[in-house]
Enzyme design. Structure first.
Site, PDB file in Angstrom:
ATOM      1  CB  VAL A 241      28.681  39.385  66.889  1.00 26.58           C
ATOM      2  CG1 VAL A 241      28.894  38.022  67.533  1.00 26.58           C
ATOM      3  CG2 VAL A 241      28.548  39.244  65.378  1.00 26.58           C
ATOM      4  NE  ARG A 276      47.271  38.223  61.301  1.00 23.27           N
ATOM      5  CZ  ARG A 276      47.460  36.960  61.692  1.00 23.27           C
ATOM      6  NH1 ARG A 276      46.457  36.092  61.650  1.00 23.27           N
ATOM      7  NH2 ARG A 276      48.637  36.547  62.107  1.00 23.27           N
ATOM      8  CG  HIS A 448      43.042  43.712  20.753  1.00 24.36           C
ATOM      9  ND1 HIS A 448      41.961  44.010  21.548  1.00 24.36           N
ATOM     10  CD2 HIS A 448      42.573  42.968  19.716  1.00 24.36           C
ATOM     11  CE1 HIS A 448      40.871  43.485  21.004  1.00 24.36           C
ATOM     12  NE2 HIS A 448      41.218  42.851  19.894  1.00 24.36           N
TER      13      HIS A 448
END
Ligand code: FAD
Ligand code: NAD
Length: 469
Positions: A241, A276, A448
Site C-alpha cells: 500500500v 496495534r 453423537h
C-alpha cells in the site's frame, strides 16, 4: 492514600488483576482514563471497542446473512432488510451492560476506581490527572502497568474518522458502505470485513504478505480465504500500500502489486487494520526508567516484572499475543505472585480464534513450526463434510487438523476451521495442558451427533485409524 497495589488501565488485564488481588486480601486501586458523560468506562479495548462490540456486530450480520442466503433451503421464506441504527443500538446496549457490570465487580471486590490518566512517577508512586486537570498522587507497594494498546496508524494513511478509519470507527459506521477497502488481512480485517460484507458492502482486503492471518497454519489460511471468497470478499495479497487520495465523495487507496504494477481501489471507506501498538508512551514510563523492547513493549522477565522493583506489566503492553484472555491470565498471575503464590502461564497454550464464518481456532504449534524445529510429527485431519451434525446444520466447510509428536504422540498443536471451532478448541486445550496425546483425545467418548466427533476423528487419523473418512 497508600495501597498494596495500583493498576494503571482497566482492560481485561487490569480489572481481572484487581479482582484476583482483592480476593487475596490486597487493598487495590485501579486507574482508568476512558470516561464518557462523567462516567468511567471500565473494560478497556475489549469491552468498549474490541472483542464485545465486534462480536455483537458479527452475530447480527451472521443472522442477516443466514436469513438472506440459507433460510430458503430450510423452507423458510423471508425478505430481510437491515436497520443499521437498530443494530448499533443493540451493540451499544450489550457493551454498556458489560461495562456497567465491571463497575459492579469493582464495588463488590472493594477495588477503588480512580478516574483519570495514570502516570508512573517512581516505583510505588502514581499520579492521576483527571479530565479537568486536577492531579492527585497515590502510593502503593506494587504498581501494575496494564495500559493496553491502540490501532497502528500508517504515516501515509492517517485516520480521519470518516474515509480512512481504524477499528474504533468501523464498529460504528452509520450506514453500510457501498465499497469498503481493508488494509491488512489479519484478525480485525477479516472479522470487520465480514460484518460489512454480510450486510451488503463490496469488501476488498489488501494484504502485504502471501497469506491471510500469518500466524495461522497455511492450509487453514488457504481454506479460510476460499470460504470468504465464496461469501463475496475479494483479496489482493502481496500488495504494498502506498497511500490514499480522499475526495468529497470517496477515497482511492493506491498500492503496488507483487509484479510492480500499480493498483488503485476506489471506495467509500478504507479500514486500516495492520496491528496495534502498545500504550507505553505518555504514562511516565521512560522518565521513571522502565525498560522497553525494540517494538516499544514494556520489557518483562518470565514473571512479568519490569526493570523497576515492584513494577509489573501485563496484557497487550508486553510481549505475546494481543488477546483478552492472555491479558486476563497475565493479570491473575501477577496478583498471585504479589501475594507470594506461584504462577505460571504457558504462552504456547493460549488459543486464538478468528470469529469469521466459519470460525477458525488454533493452539500450540503449526505443522510448519514443528518442521522448522526439526520435530517429527504425525498429522491427523477430519473434514466437517463427513460429520453428521455439521451436515444437519448445513455447515460442512472446513476441517480439524491435529499435529502430534511422531514418537511420543503428545499433541503439539491443532487448528480447526469450521462450525463452532472456537468452542471445540477448548477441549483440545484441556488435553494439551495435561500433556495429552492424540490417543487420549481419540479415547475420549464424544456425544453423537456433535461436531466434537470431528475432533475425535482427527485424533484417530493421527493414529491411522479414522472411522468416518
Ligand atoms: P486494553 O483492553 O487495551 O485496556 C487498557 C486500558 O488502559 C484502556 O481502557 C485504556 O483507556 C487504559 N489506559 C491507557 N493508558 C492509560 C493511562 N495512562 N491511565 C489510565 N488508563 C489508561 N481479543 C480476544 O481475545 N478476542 C477477541 O475476539 C478480540 N477481538 C478484538 C476486536 C477488536 C476490534 C480489537 C481492537 C481487539 C480485539 N481483541 C480481541 C484484542 C483485545 O481487545 C485486547 O487484547 C485486550 O483488550 C487487551 O487487554 P489489556 O487489558 O492489555 O488492554
Ligand atoms: P493482525 O496482526 O492480526 O493483522 C495485521 C495484518 O496486516 C497482517 O496480516 C499484516 O501482514 C498486515 N499488514 C501489516 N502492514 C501492512 C501494510 N502496510 N499493508 C497491508 N497489510 C499490512 O492485526 P489486527 O488485525 O490489526 O489486530 C490487532 C490485534 O488485535 C491482533 O494482535 C489480534 O490478536 C487482536 N484481535 C484479536 C481478535 C480475536 O481474537 N478474534 C479479533 C480482533 C483483534
Amino acid at each position: 492514600m497508600t495501597y498494596d497495589l495500583i493498576i494503571i488501565g482497566a482492560g481485561p488485564g487490569g480489572y481481572v488483576c484487581a479482582i484476583r488481588a482483592a480476593q487475596l486480601g490486597k487493598k487495590v486501586a485501579i486507574v482508568e482514563k476512558r470516561a464518557e458523560g462523567g462516567k468511567t468506562r471500565l473494560g478497556g479495548t475489549c469491552l468498549n471497542v474490541g472483542c464485545i462490540p465486534s462480536k455483537a456486530l458479527l452475530d447480527t450480520s451472521e443472522k442477516f446473512y443466514e436469513a438472506r442466503k440459507h433460510f430458503a433451503e430450510h423452507g423458510i421464506a423471508v425478505q430481510p432488510s437491515i436497520d443499521v441504527a437498530q443494530m448499533l443500538k443493540r451493540k451499544n446496549g450489550v457493551v454498556d451492560a458489560l461495562v456497567g457490570g465491571i463497575a459492579g465487580l469493582m464495588r463488590k471486590n472493594k477495588v477503588e476506581v480512580l478516574t483519570g490518566a495514570g502516570e508512573l512517577l517512581a516505583p510505588g508512586r502514581v499520579r492521576v490527572t483527571a479530565a479537568d486537570g486536577t492531579k492527585a498522587e497515590h502510593d502503593a507497594t506494587h504498581v501494575v502497568l496494564a495500559m493496553g494498546s491502540v490501532p497502528i496508524e500508517l504515516p501515509f494513511l492517517k485516520f480521519d474518522g470518516e474515509r480512512i478509519v481504524s477499528s474504533d470507527h468501523a464498529i460504528s459506521f452509520p450506514a453500510v458502505p457501498k465499497r469498503l477497502v481493508v488494509v491488512g488481512g489479519g484478525v480485525i480485517g477479516l472479522e470487520l470485513g465480514s460484518v460489512w460484507a454480510r450486510l451488503g458492502a463490496e469488501v476488498t482486503v489488501v494484504e502485504a504478505l502471501p497469506q491471510l492471518c500469518p500466524f495461522l497454519d497455511a492450509d487453514v489460511a488457504k481454506a479460510l480465504q476460499k470460504t470468504l471468497e465464496k461469501q463475496g470478499l475479494k483479496f489482493v495479497l502481496e500488495a504494498k500500500v502506498t497511500g490514499a487520495q480522499t475526495t468529497a465523495d470517496g477515497v482511492t487507496l493506491t498500492a503496488t502489486a507483487k509484479d510492480g504494477s500499480p493498483l488503485s481501489f476506489p471506495a467509500d471507506r478504507v479500514l486500516v487494520a495492520v496491528g496495534r501498538r502498545p500504550c507505553s508512551e505518555g504514562a511516565g514510563l521512560e522518565a521513571a526508567g522502565v525498560a522497553l523492547t525494540e517494538r516499544k513493549r514494556v520489557k518483562v522477565d518470565g514473571s512479568l516484572r519490569t526493570s523497576l522493583p515492584g513494577v509489573w506489566a501485563i496484557g497487550d503492553l508486553v510481549d505475546g499475543p494481543m488477546l483478552a484472555h492472555k491479558a486476563e491470565e497475565d493479570g491473575v498471575a501477577v496478583a498471585e505472585l504479589i501475594a507470594g503464590q506461584h504462577a505460571h502461564i504457558d504462552y504456547n497454550l493460549v488459543p486464538s480464534v478468528v470469529y469469521t464464518e466459519p470460525e477458525v481456532a488454533s493452539i500450540g504449534l503449526t505443522e510448519a513450526e514443528c518442521q522448522k524445529r526439526g520435530l517429527q510429527v504425525r498429522v491427523g485431519r477430519f473434514p466437517f463434510l463427513a460429520n453428521g451434525r455439521a451436515r444437519a446444520a448445513g455447515a460442512t466447510d472446513g476441517f480439524v487438523k491435529i499435529v502430534a509428536d511422531a514418537k511420543t504422540d503428545r499433541v503439539l498443536g491443532a487448528a480447526i476451521i469450521g462450525i463452532r471451532a472456537a468452542d471445540l478448541i477448548g477441549a483440545i486445550a484441556a488435553h494439551m495442558v495435561y500433556g495429552g496425546s492424540s490417543e487420549d483425545i481419540a479415547r475420549t467418548c464424544a456425544a453423537h451427533p456433535t461436531v466434537s466427533e470431528a475432533v475425535k476423528e482427527a485424533a484417530l487419523d493421527c493414529l491411522g485409524r479414522v472411522i468416518h473418512a
